[in-house]
Design a protein around this motif. Structure first.
Motif, PDB file in Angstrom:
ATOM      1  N   TYR A  46      12.307 -65.025  97.013  1.00 37.04           N
ATOM      2  CA  TYR A  46      12.307 -64.547  98.068  1.00 37.04           C
ATOM      3  C   TYR A  46      12.745 -65.627  98.988  1.00 37.04           C
ATOM      4  O   TYR A  46      12.584 -66.908  98.518  1.00 37.04           O
ATOM      5  CB  TYR A  46      10.968 -64.025  98.680  1.00 37.04           C
ATOM      6  CG  TYR A  46       9.830 -64.906  98.320  1.00 37.04           C
ATOM      7  CD1 TYR A  46       9.458 -65.842  99.011  1.00 37.04           C
ATOM      8  CD2 TYR A  46       9.038 -64.533  97.132  1.00 37.04           C
ATOM      9  CE1 TYR A  46       8.401 -66.947  98.684  1.00 37.04           C
ATOM     10  CE2 TYR A  46       7.914 -65.381  96.593  1.00 37.04           C
ATOM     11  CZ  TYR A  46       7.911 -66.612  97.550  1.00 37.04           C
ATOM     12  OH  TYR A  46       6.803 -67.490  97.201  1.00 37.04           O
ATOM     13  N   GLY A  47      12.859 -65.410 100.232  1.00 36.84           N
ATOM     14  CA  GLY A  47      13.417 -66.650 101.194  1.00 36.84           C
ATOM     15  C   GLY A  47      12.206 -67.030 101.819  1.00 36.84           C
ATOM     16  O   GLY A  47      10.980 -66.664 101.836  1.00 36.84           O
ATOM     17  N   GLY A  48      12.166 -68.624 102.188  1.00 32.91           N
ATOM     18  CA  GLY A  48      11.084 -69.345 102.531  1.00 32.91           C
ATOM     19  C   GLY A  48      11.507 -70.813 102.649  1.00 32.91           C
ATOM     20  O   GLY A  48      12.569 -71.061 102.396  1.00 32.91           O
ATOM     21  N   THR A  49      10.348 -71.758 102.944  1.00 34.12           N
ATOM     22  CA  THR A  49      10.704 -73.064 102.818  1.00 34.12           C
ATOM     23  C   THR A  49      10.129 -73.641 101.627  1.00 34.12           C
ATOM     24  O   THR A  49       8.735 -73.519 101.036  1.00 34.12           O
ATOM     25  CB  THR A  49       9.987 -73.764 104.001  1.00 34.12           C
ATOM     26  OG1 THR A  49      10.463 -73.255 105.093  1.00 34.12           O
ATOM     27  CG2 THR A  49      10.085 -75.210 103.888  1.00 34.12           C
ATOM     28  N   THR A  72       5.109 -69.573 102.123  1.00 32.82           N
ATOM     29  CA  THR A  72       5.170 -68.320 103.008  1.00 32.82           C
ATOM     30  C   THR A  72       4.769 -68.461 104.585  1.00 32.82           C
ATOM     31  O   THR A  72       4.285 -69.451 104.887  1.00 32.82           O
ATOM     32  CB  THR A  72       3.839 -67.406 102.559  1.00 32.82           C
ATOM     33  OG1 THR A  72       2.695 -68.025 102.369  1.00 32.82           O
ATOM     34  CG2 THR A  72       4.597 -67.120 100.759  1.00 32.82           C
ATOM     35  N   GLN A  73       5.123 -67.345 105.257  1.00 28.16           N
ATOM     36  CA  GLN A  73       4.646 -67.225 106.570  1.00 28.16           C
ATOM     37  C   GLN A  73       3.314 -66.824 106.712  1.00 28.16           C
ATOM     38  O   GLN A  73       3.133 -65.611 106.367  1.00 28.16           O
ATOM     39  CB  GLN A  73       5.555 -66.498 107.436  1.00 28.16           C
ATOM     40  CG  GLN A  73       5.468 -66.647 108.747  1.00 28.16           C
ATOM     41  CD  GLN A  73       5.414 -67.761 109.715  1.00 28.16           C
ATOM     42  OE1 GLN A  73       6.374 -68.637 109.293  1.00 28.16           O
ATOM     43  NE2 GLN A  73       4.476 -68.202 110.512  1.00 28.16           N
ATOM     44  N   SER A 211       9.076 -59.507 104.551  1.00 32.14           N
ATOM     45  CA  SER A 211       8.213 -58.759 103.526  1.00 32.14           C
ATOM     46  C   SER A 211       6.716 -59.094 103.391  1.00 32.14           C
ATOM     47  O   SER A 211       6.538 -60.486 103.371  1.00 32.14           O
ATOM     48  CB  SER A 211       9.038 -58.725 102.262  1.00 32.14           C
ATOM     49  OG  SER A 211      10.100 -57.969 102.349  1.00 32.14           O
ATOM     50  N   VAL A 212       5.855 -58.337 103.254  1.00 30.78           N
ATOM     51  CA  VAL A 212       4.366 -58.524 103.017  1.00 30.78           C
ATOM     52  C   VAL A 212       4.234 -59.156 101.210  1.00 30.78           C
ATOM     53  O   VAL A 212       4.484 -58.476 100.593  1.00 30.78           O
ATOM     54  CB  VAL A 212       3.527 -57.551 103.231  1.00 30.78           C
ATOM     55  CG1 VAL A 212       2.063 -57.962 102.970  1.00 30.78           C
ATOM     56  CG2 VAL A 212       3.930 -57.163 104.761  1.00 30.78           C
ATOM     57  N   LEU A 213       3.991 -60.460 101.390  1.00 31.96           N
ATOM     58  CA  LEU A 213       3.437 -60.910 100.115  1.00 31.96           C
ATOM     59  C   LEU A 213       2.207 -60.824  99.527  1.00 31.96           C
ATOM     60  O   LEU A 213       1.915 -60.409  98.333  1.00 31.96           O
ATOM     61  CB  LEU A 213       4.218 -62.398  99.923  1.00 31.96           C
ATOM     62  CG  LEU A 213       4.113 -63.255  98.347  1.00 31.96           C
ATOM     63  CD1 LEU A 213       4.963 -62.539  97.482  1.00 31.96           C
ATOM     64  CD2 LEU A 213       4.202 -64.488  98.852  1.00 31.96           C
ATOM     65  N   GLU A 231       0.339 -62.955 104.364  1.00 36.42           N
ATOM     66  CA  GLU A 231       1.320 -63.745 104.207  1.00 36.42           C
ATOM     67  C   GLU A 231       2.779 -63.152 103.975  1.00 36.42           C
ATOM     68  O   GLU A 231       2.602 -61.862 103.227  1.00 36.42           O
ATOM     69  CB  GLU A 231       1.266 -64.812 102.754  1.00 36.42           C
ATOM     70  CG  GLU A 231       0.156 -65.589 102.913  1.00 36.42           C
ATOM     71  CD  GLU A 231      -0.051 -66.205 101.601  1.00 36.42           C
ATOM     72  OE1 GLU A 231       0.740 -67.041 101.435  1.00 36.42           O
ATOM     73  OE2 GLU A 231      -1.348 -65.882 100.914  1.00 36.42           O
ATOM     74  N   THR A 232       3.688 -63.509 104.721  1.00 40.99           N
ATOM     75  CA  THR A 232       5.140 -62.838 104.620  1.00 40.99           C
ATOM     76  C   THR A 232       6.010 -63.857 104.166  1.00 40.99           C
ATOM     77  O   THR A 232       5.895 -64.941 104.279  1.00 40.99           O
ATOM     78  CB  THR A 232       5.479 -62.067 106.005  1.00 40.99           C
ATOM     79  OG1 THR A 232       5.401 -63.114 106.877  1.00 40.99           O
ATOM     80  CG2 THR A 232       4.338 -60.846 106.411  1.00 40.99           C
TER      81      THR A 232
END
Length: 363
Positions: A46-49, A72-73, A211-213, A231-232
């Motif tokens: 998934y996308g993130g840092t 995650t966010q 998206s909710v992880l 977390e998303t």
């Protein structure tokens, strides 16, 4: 002249014989090198840092070993209270849930009452006309003063200077009850700044993006301000599947490249690293056209590592392919005629490393 040529050939043959290891009758000997058939890409789920990269080029990894962590966010509670509704499941789109239900999570604040107030019934003084957000106030019901408590000013109306809101932080009141608001804990008349009506504090709607992880709360949980709710991540999750934040290797092998560093922002499917799978290791050897009759696809071959030659240990392999395109002889060699690349499949163990030199015995 003929005698001199024969002596030169005999000397060359002797030198070659001395350079090659001893082999059994019917075996042809070749030099080879361990190589990788192909590299496999390890991607971001998934996308993130990228928060942490756990490997370096050349590292040996097993199945399940960590490669990197994709951050995650995180969304935290904005107030103390009780979780009154969780409308998302792990893997859901946070925006889709918001559109349908208004929020991912709702929190009923621990402070259940809110007063809608005006300064109209305040004590007539210039000081009492100025209300400050965040100031503590004291409350007493207008009927008989039997219901008392305290609160904090949470909002001022931008259009109406005499309108403000108070959140009750202590005391019990009836819904719809009329309450006087004081600055003095002793309820001195001259400190009365206004009057309000008791109402229900609205639930806090908590939303997110992506998206909710992971969900960290359930309906009915008591939470404190700053507690992690969910977390998303950016992008969609395949089949509503919520993977872990840690990206792990699904193959055993050797890290060929690391394509992300700490702090790198990645999209879903972005390359984090590549790996030479252990089961894709092969031995590469170069054969001359004169040796082609002795080497065939599907034929057996024994492999001996130069570093371990004294042990006499051999690995058994199978010739998997022979190129139909000739190779140019390496510079500085006296090779004559065309040369071809052949590959041998074998089962390596933990001692085998890419680039190791070997001796190949072909029946």
């Amino acid at each position: 002249m003929r005698m001199k040529s024969m002596r030169s050939k005999a000397l060359a043959a002797l030198l070659v014989a001395l350079a090659l290891p001893a082999c059994a009758a019917g075996e042809t000997v070749f030099a080879g090198e361990v190589t990788a058939d192909r590299a496999q890409v390890i991607t971001a789920p998934y996308g993130g840092t990228v928060e942490e990269v756990a490997v370096r080029v050349g590292d040996s990894v097993r199945i399940g070993d960590p490669i990197a962590v994709v951050e995650t966010q995180k969304t935290y509670a904005m107030t103390d209270g009780t979780v009154s509704g969780v409308f998302a499941c792990e893997g859901d789109s946070a925006e889709g849930i918001k559109e349908r239900y208004g929020a991912v999570v709702y929190i009923e604040p621990i402070n259940r009452y809110t007063l809608d107030c005006t300064t109209d019934k305040g004590y007539n003084s210039s000081e009492n006309r100025y209300i400050h957000i965040g100031e503590t106030v004291y409350l007493s019901c207008t009927k008989d003063g039997s219901h008392q408590g305290r609160g904090v000013v949470t909002a001022l109306d931008k259009e109406k200077e005499n309108v403000f809101k108070v959140e009750v932080t202590g005391g019990e009141f009836y819904m719809g009850e009329t309450v006087n608001v004081f600055r003095d804990a002793g309820y001195a008349t001259e400190s009365r700044i206004g009057r309000g009506t008791v109402g229900r504090t609205a639930p806090v709607a908590v939303t997110g993006e992506g998206s909710v992880l992971r969900l960290h709360v359930r309906a009915g949980d008591t939470v404190e301000r700053g507690e992690l709710l969910f977390e998303t991540v950016t992008g969609t999750l395949d089949g509503l599947y919520a993977p872990d934040t840690q990206v792990v290797s699904d193959r055993a092998g050797v890290i060929a490249s690391v394509d992300a560093t700490n702090g790198t922002k990645v999209e879903k499917g972005a390359k984090i690293a590549t790996i030479y799978p252990e089961d894709q290791m092969q031995v590469k050897m170069v054969i001359s056209e004169a040796d082609l009759p002795d080497v065939r696809v599907g034929g057996a071959a024994s492999i001996e590592f130069n570093w371990d030659a004294d042990s006499g240990r051999r690995y058994e392999g199978t010739i998997s392919s022979i190129s139909y395109l000739s190779e140019k002889p390496a510079e500085g060699t006296s090779s004559q005629g065309a040369q071809y690349v052949a590959y041998i499949d074998f089962e390596p163990d933990e001692t085998v490393r890419i680039g190791m030199t070997v001796v190949v015995y072909v029946q």
